[in-house]
Design a protein around this motif. Structure first.
Motif, PDB file in Angstrom:
ATOM      1  N   ILE A   1      -0.564   3.728  23.089  1.00 38.42           N
ATOM      2  CA  ILE A   1      -1.052   5.196  22.609  1.00 38.42           C
ATOM      3  C   ILE A   1      -2.698   5.366  22.753  1.00 38.42           C
ATOM      4  O   ILE A   1      -3.254   6.473  22.827  1.00 38.42           O
ATOM      5  N   THR A   2      -3.257   4.093  22.137  1.00 32.37           N
ATOM      6  CA  THR A   2      -4.857   4.085  21.975  1.00 32.37           C
ATOM      7  C   THR A   2      -5.537   4.378  23.363  1.00 32.37           C
ATOM      8  O   THR A   2      -6.234   5.012  23.518  1.00 32.37           O
ATOM      9  N   ILE A   3      -4.908   3.620  24.474  1.00 34.08           N
ATOM     10  CA  ILE A   3      -5.779   3.964  25.696  1.00 34.08           C
ATOM     11  C   ILE A   3      -5.357   5.300  26.186  1.00 34.08           C
ATOM     12  O   ILE A   3      -6.410   5.921  26.781  1.00 34.08           O
ATOM     13  N   ILE A   4      -4.231   6.059  25.927  1.00 31.01           N
ATOM     14  CA  ILE A   4      -3.864   7.216  26.394  1.00 31.01           C
ATOM     15  C   ILE A   4      -4.739   8.181  25.909  1.00 31.01           C
ATOM     16  O   ILE A   4      -5.296   9.215  26.367  1.00 31.01           O
ATOM     17  N   THR A   5      -5.129   8.193  24.436  1.00 28.88           N
ATOM     18  CA  THR A   5      -5.900   8.762  23.630  1.00 28.88           C
ATOM     19  C   THR A   5      -7.346   8.883  23.736  1.00 28.88           C
ATOM     20  O   THR A   5      -7.641   9.874  24.119  1.00 28.88           O
ATOM     21  N   VAL A   6      -8.006   7.665  24.006  1.00 29.59           N
ATOM     22  CA  VAL A   6      -9.068   7.449  24.546  1.00 29.59           C
ATOM     23  C   VAL A   6      -9.270   8.237  25.772  1.00 29.59           C
ATOM     24  O   VAL A   6     -10.406   8.947  26.071  1.00 29.59           O
ATOM     25  N   MET A   7      -8.516   7.928  26.915  1.00 30.59           N
ATOM     26  CA  MET A   7      -8.588   8.648  28.073  1.00 30.59           C
ATOM     27  C   MET A   7      -8.528  10.089  27.779  1.00 30.59           C
ATOM     28  O   MET A   7      -9.276  10.999  28.603  1.00 30.59           O
TER      29      MET A   7
ATOM     30  N   LYS B   1      -4.753  17.966  30.621  1.00 31.09           N
ATOM     31  CA  LYS B   1      -3.582  18.848  30.352  1.00 31.09           C
ATOM     32  C   LYS B   1      -2.177  17.689  30.412  1.00 31.09           C
ATOM     33  O   LYS B   1      -1.325  17.910  29.687  1.00 31.09           O
ATOM     34  N   LEU B   2      -2.457  16.796  31.530  1.00 29.94           N
ATOM     35  CA  LEU B   2      -1.403  15.952  31.722  1.00 29.94           C
ATOM     36  C   LEU B   2      -1.228  15.041  30.467  1.00 29.94           C
ATOM     37  O   LEU B   2      -0.177  14.669  30.133  1.00 29.94           O
ATOM     38  N   LEU B   3      -2.402  14.471  30.098  1.00 31.89           N
ATOM     39  CA  LEU B   3      -2.492  13.424  28.984  1.00 31.89           C
ATOM     40  C   LEU B   3      -1.862  14.087  27.851  1.00 31.89           C
ATOM     41  O   LEU B   3      -1.125  13.421  26.896  1.00 31.89           O
ATOM     42  N   ASP B   4      -2.458  15.233  27.512  1.00 30.68           N
ATOM     43  CA  ASP B   4      -1.569  16.249  26.371  1.00 30.68           C
ATOM     44  C   ASP B   4      -0.170  16.343  26.385  1.00 30.68           C
ATOM     45  O   ASP B   4       0.174  16.005  25.302  1.00 30.68           O
ATOM     46  N   PHE B   5       0.128  16.490  27.584  1.00 30.97           N
ATOM     47  CA  PHE B   5       1.623  16.535  27.693  1.00 30.97           C
ATOM     48  C   PHE B   5       2.453  15.213  27.362  1.00 30.97           C
ATOM     49  O   PHE B   5       3.472  14.841  26.728  1.00 30.97           O
TER      50      PHE B   5
END
Length: 291
Positions: free
Chosen positions: A136-142, A157-161
């Protein structure tokens, strides 16, 4: 039940790994110690010591109540480190305006508070928590990086999804855990733990406002110095006039700084400054009447 939840243990473990990584890399270690040195700088240290003392006083009042349990210390420490300290530090920043406290309350007193508390109360197996936190941390930072760059708009948009799906999945699994474990909860302790962040948020408002008020006056008086003579008596008269006009209103301080301070100049006579203050007072009255 353990004092720390499995999520808190997982966070502590990853934090320890991060600290070891920092200590093993010379350049990162140097930067880290510089940050620590800044935090313990005299002026900043006085600020967080005031905040800590205030929270300790509130806690001592809470300690004397009949509902006090030592297990609440953990909740208070977590709130102080990750919420209270940040709110008060931000209150003295230049970005804080007359609506800062209102924004803090609006951002924190939401229905999602119940969902967040529910998800922090019922946690998963330690190994699942250890896996979830870095992912979750890596995805949030990205996502934060992608949000700031136009060329990565589609990635954002993809990462938000992905984060939304992950959030719903974690909530669903938490509900399943909650259905199984809710009978083990102490209702009173759980209710008090839920209320601690809310109660401390409300109780720290006077300190937040006092710190913001002080910082705004400090900045205003510093800027006024460049538009005044070196005569101390003149400076004192100016500051007393401003204090009597603005009193404990952050909005008035910002209004004077934004629209009236620029009209001051080094050779300004006392009569001219008095007229400026009178004009400022009339503007404040007009604003109040419109409200």
């Amino acid at each position: 039940m353990s004092i720390l939840s499995t999520r808190e243990w997982a966070t502590l473990i990853w934090g320890l790994f991060l600290l070891i990584y920092i200590m093993c890399h010379r350049e990162i270690r140097k930067s880290f110690w510089k940050v620590i040195a800044i935090f313990f700088d005299k002026k900043l240290r006085i600020l967080w010591e005031i905040i800590l003392l205030y929270v300790l006083i509130v806690t001592m009042m809470f300690y004397r109540s009949s509902i006090w349990e030592n297990i609440y210390i953990k909740d208070i420490i977590i709130w102080f480190l990750f919420s209270g300290l940040i709110y008060c530090m931000n209150a003295v920043s230049s970005e804080a305006d007359e609506k800062y406290i209102q924004k803090v309350l609006k951002d924190n007193l939401k229905l999602t508070l119940i969902v967040e508390f529910f998800m922090s109360t019922f946690t998963f197996n330690i190994w699942i928590e250890l896996a979830i936190i870095p992912i979750i941390t890596i995805i949030t930072v990205m996502n934060v990086i992608a949000e700031r760059k136009e060329e990565y708009k589609n990635v954002h948009k993809l990462l938000d999804f992905v984060l939304a799906i992950a959030g719903f999945w974690i909530l669903y699994e938490t509900i399943k855990v909650g259905i199984i474990e809710y009978k083990e909860l102490n209702v009173i302790n759980t209710l008090v733990s839920f209320m601690i962040p809310i109660a401390y948020l409300v109780l720290i408002i006077p300190l937040e406002y006092a710190l913001e008020l002080y910082s705004k006056y400090e900045l205003l008086f510093l800027r006024m110095t460049f538009k005044e003579e070196r005569d101390k008596k003149t400076k004192i008269r100016h500051r007393i006039a401003v204090l009597c006009s603005c009193r404990i209103s952050v909005r008035k301080i910002l209004l004077f700084q934004r629209e009236y301070m620029g009209r001051m100049y080094v050779r300004m006579k006392d009569d001219e400054f008095k007229k400026l203050i009178q004009e400022f007072k009339k503007a404040c009255k007009r604003y109040t009447s419109r409200k």
